[in-house]
Design a protein around this motif. Structure first.
Motif, PDB file in Angstrom:
ATOM      1  N   ASN A  89      36.303  44.033  35.513  1.00  0.00           N
ATOM      2  CA  ASN A  89      36.589  42.876  34.661  1.00  0.00           C
ATOM      3  C   ASN A  89      36.594  43.270  33.187  1.00  0.00           C
ATOM      4  O   ASN A  89      37.426  42.783  32.412  1.00  0.00           O
ATOM      5  N   GLN A  92      39.843  45.033  32.479  1.00  0.00           N
ATOM      6  CA  GLN A  92      40.918  44.028  32.481  1.00  0.00           C
ATOM      7  C   GLN A  92      40.931  43.242  31.162  1.00  0.00           C
ATOM      8  O   GLN A  92      41.990  43.009  30.580  1.00  0.00           O
ATOM      9  N   ASN A  96      43.909  43.151  28.379  1.00  0.00           N
ATOM     10  CA  ASN A  96      44.510  41.871  27.991  1.00  0.00           C
ATOM     11  C   ASN A  96      44.404  41.626  26.493  1.00  0.00           C
ATOM     12  O   ASN A  96      45.342  41.090  25.891  1.00  0.00           O
TER      13      ASN A  96
ATOM     14  N   ASN B  96      48.019  42.110  35.400  1.00  0.00           N
ATOM     15  CA  ASN B  96      46.976  41.145  35.735  1.00  0.00           C
ATOM     16  C   ASN B  96      46.967  40.797  37.216  1.00  0.00           C
ATOM     17  O   ASN B  96      45.902  40.614  37.806  1.00  0.00           O
ATOM     18  N   PHE B  99      45.123  43.533  38.820  1.00  0.00           N
ATOM     19  CA  PHE B  99      43.682  43.419  38.590  1.00  0.00           C
ATOM     20  C   PHE B  99      43.065  42.292  39.405  1.00  0.00           C
ATOM     21  O   PHE B  99      42.003  42.445  39.998  1.00  0.00           O
TER      22      PHE B  99
END
Lengths: 107, 107
Positions: A89, A92, A96, B96, B99
DNA sequence: ATTATATATTGCAATATTACGATAATAGAG
DNA sequence: CTCTATTATCGTAATATTGCAATATATAAT
């Protein structure tokens, strides 16, 4: 020449590039997908599933571990490699942020 | 050996790995960030800003173009390289999805 | 202790990537 | 047309990555 000039970039740029780089091989993508689909995730399964030699799989697992994406526990005589969800996470979110911050000024 | 065995992976895995790979170099991360911060984004600025030779920058730009992340327009005697925002969002969504779909079964 | 099984490491060959100088190509200025 | 400025391409050297066989290591079973 041939060596990447890491010293001219920021730590943030180098780290980000490193995450992308580790994920930038189809075998490592496949390994992560396979581990995610299984309940058990020992290396030997991966060798059969993916079709690369055991030494090669072991090397790819090492790279995934190097950025903390996988954690391995010894389970009997085999290994249980699992995704480190916190790190997953975390990475990620980093990626992002990069995507969201870097999409201004298009012509 | 030394050649990546693309044929044993799915197109989705190869494509995903390719996106990650192109982003997996600090110079290309830096180029994208710099272009995003500027109103103009000609290559010559990048050479001064980033500190790599002009030929090297040109090569990195080519790789970013190869996955559609940049579009270049001729503007006078220089080039205006800009982020292709549709492609940018498209790739962000792909990453995404990867992920989000790949974080099950952690031990 | 020996054997079998599973994973890691080492060493090496093949290929890919990075970087840059030299040069080509293109376009505007004079 | 010639000169200058900008970007692309070519050729090449250095380094990195990929992949595998061989070997080492570690654990479980016998």
């Amino acid at each position: 020449m041939g060596i990447t000039k890491s010293q001219i970039f920021t730590k943030q740029q180098n780290d980000l590039a490193q995450f992308f780089k580790v994920l930038g091989h189809p075998a490592r993508v496949a390994i992560l997908q396979y581990i995610s689909e299984q309940n058990s995730c020992i290396c030997n399964d991966l060798v059969e599933e993916i079709g690369l030699a055991q030494a090669t799989i072991s090397q790819h697992l090492k790279e995934l571990k190097s950025i903390g994406l996988l954690k391995g526990e010894i389970e009997g005589k085999s290994m249980c490699y699992c995704i480190n969800i916190d790190r997953w996470n975390d990475i990620q979110n980093h990626l992002n942020s990069f995507f969201n911050n870097t999409k201004q000024n298009c012509c």
